[in-house]
Design an enzyme around this catalytic site. Structure first.
Site, PDB file in Angstrom:
ATOM      1  N   THR A  46       0.476  -0.924  -0.286  1.00 26.08           N
ATOM      2  CA  THR A  46      -0.062  -0.115  -0.150  1.00 26.08           C
ATOM      3  C   THR A  46       0.756   1.071   0.801  1.00 26.08           C
ATOM      4  OG1 THR A  46      -1.593  -1.096   1.293  1.00 26.08           O
ATOM      5  CG2 THR A  46      -2.256   1.001   1.214  1.00 26.08           C
ATOM      6  N   TYR A 109     -12.859  -4.283  -2.644  1.00 30.79           N
ATOM      7  CA  TYR A 109     -13.552  -3.887  -3.626  1.00 30.79           C
ATOM      8  C   TYR A 109     -15.521  -5.146  -3.858  1.00 30.79           C
ATOM      9  CZ  TYR A 109     -17.022  -1.861  -7.199  1.00 30.79           C
ATOM     10  OH  TYR A 109     -18.085  -1.394  -7.525  1.00 30.79           O
ATOM     11  N   TYR A 135      -2.743  -9.925   4.676  1.00 26.16           N
ATOM     12  CA  TYR A 135      -2.618  -8.042   5.446  1.00 26.16           C
ATOM     13  C   TYR A 135      -4.443  -8.164   5.280  1.00 26.16           C
ATOM     14  CZ  TYR A 135      -2.068  -3.493   4.398  1.00 26.16           C
ATOM     15  OH  TYR A 135      -2.043  -2.377   5.162  1.00 26.16           O
ATOM     16  N   ARG A 140      -9.790  -0.123   4.472  1.00 31.42           N
ATOM     17  CA  ARG A 140      -9.313   0.337   2.605  1.00 31.42           C
ATOM     18  C   ARG A 140      -9.416  -1.395   1.910  1.00 31.42           C
ATOM     19  NH1 ARG A 140      -4.350   3.298   2.866  1.00 31.42           N
ATOM     20  NH2 ARG A 140      -3.887   4.283   0.021  1.00 31.42           N
ATOM     21  N   LYS A 164      -0.571  -9.905   8.641  1.00 29.49           N
ATOM     22  CA  LYS A 164      -0.651  -7.939   8.550  1.00 29.49           C
ATOM     23  C   LYS A 164      -1.640  -7.629   9.662  1.00 29.49           C
ATOM     24  CE  LYS A 164       0.657  -3.491   6.856  1.00 29.49           C
ATOM     25  NZ  LYS A 164       1.220  -2.690   5.803  1.00 29.49           N
ATOM     26  N   ILE A 206       4.637  -3.530  10.668  1.00 28.33           N
ATOM     27  CA  ILE A 206       5.458  -3.572   9.222  1.00 28.33           C
ATOM     28  C   ILE A 206       4.501  -2.651   9.365  1.00 28.33           C
ATOM     29  CG2 ILE A 206       4.210  -3.726   7.015  1.00 28.33           C
ATOM     30  CD1 ILE A 206       4.714  -6.799   7.368  1.00 28.33           C
TER      31      ILE A 206
END
Length: 294
Positions: A46, A109, A135, A140, A164, A206
């Site tokens: 990201t 999405y 992750y 997001r 993560k 991270i």
């Protein structure tokens, strides 16, 4: 099998004025990270603007990181996608280019079900021979890996070795660690929760903060690994003002501004992300000065 313990940097991707990747600046950033004891480099996630790099750029950035790092620390490549077939292709190509591990964001999405997450992660992991980190960043992606799902994957997919966790919900994180019972390493995905998560058994972070304060972030994690949670807590609390400044606009807008202030020629983010406002730049600069970076 831990890929690393401690502080891995979610490295920004520096750009030239024309928007192309600035590999000279990237090399300087990598050397700065290694010199300041970063424990792993996470390339093109990201923070690395993976969503606006084309496949050739993405893979060249991974290859370059591996080449410059020369095995001194692990290189973990961001290869997740909302298209499982594309994630498989990118993961295989990253492995060919020497990545030590993969960071796989949840499909964004599409809003996959938990069964869909299990199927997708299993398919990607079975297509490669290197360890994978899931992750989870629902703010997001719109998709949340539930603790039961993380535990199931960790127990049934041999080369998915870590998570993560950027869910932001410490109760969910604790439940995940409880159910996983050691089958997954868990890294904080939020810089303001490093010590709380490591106190529950997390393996490190991270980190966006590590872009600008790698030695500090490494040392904070090391205190946790050494059992000095009181000392680590002081560092965590002392870093919160800088962390807030690094997230006052959407990541990686502020961290690229911070790197530019430090002389790393990180350039501008690609659209649809824009440069940081002057007001926020002033606040960020002040936070960095107070922290001793500038």
């Amino acid at each position: 099998m831990a890929i690393f313990k401690g502080a891995g940097v979610a490295m920004a991707t520096p750009m030239k004025e024309d928007g192309s990747i600035n590999f000279d600046a990237m090399e300087k950033m990598i050397e700065y990270q290694i010199r300041n004891h970063t424990d792993a480099i996470i390339a093109v996630g990201t923070s690395g603007e993976a969503s606006t790099l084309d496949d050739d750029e993405h893979l060249e950035a991974i290859r370059f990181c591996v080449e410059i790092t020369k095995g001194r620390v692990p290189v973990i490549a961001g290869t997740g996608s909302n298209n499982t077939a594309h994630a498989i292709m990118m993961s295989r190509e990253a492995e060919k280019r020497g990545a030590d591990g993969l960071l796989l964001v949840t499909p964004y999405y599409n809003k996959a079900t938990q069964d869909g997450l299990i199927a997708s992660y299993t398919a990607i992991a079975e297509a490669v021979n290197i360890p994978c980190i899931m992750y989870n960043v629902p703010s997001r992606t719109g998709t949340n890996i539930q603790p039961e799902t993380a535990a199931y994957i960790g127990k049934h997919v041999k080369n998915i070795v870590a998570l993560k966790d950027a869910c932001g919900n410490i109760s969910q994180t604790a439940r995940t660690l409880e159910l996983c019972d050691g089958v997954l390493d868990l890294y904080s995905g939020n810089d303001d929760q490093i010590v709380p998560i490591m106190s529950l058994g997390g393996s490190g972070v991270i980190s966006v903060l590590s872009n600008v304060a790698p030695q500090f972030t490494h040392d904070m994690c090391q205190k946790c690994l050494d059992g000095d949670f009181s000392g680590a807590a002081k560092m965590q609390l002392g870093s919160l003002a800088l962390i807030r400044a690094l997230f006052c606009e959407v990541n990686p807008i502020p961290v690229k501004a911070a790197l530019n202030m430090m002389g790393f020629d990180a350039g501008k983010p690609r659209l649809p992300l824009t440069e940081m406002t002057e007001e926020h730049q002033a606040s960020l600069r002040a936070a960095m000065k107070n922290f001793g970076i500038l």
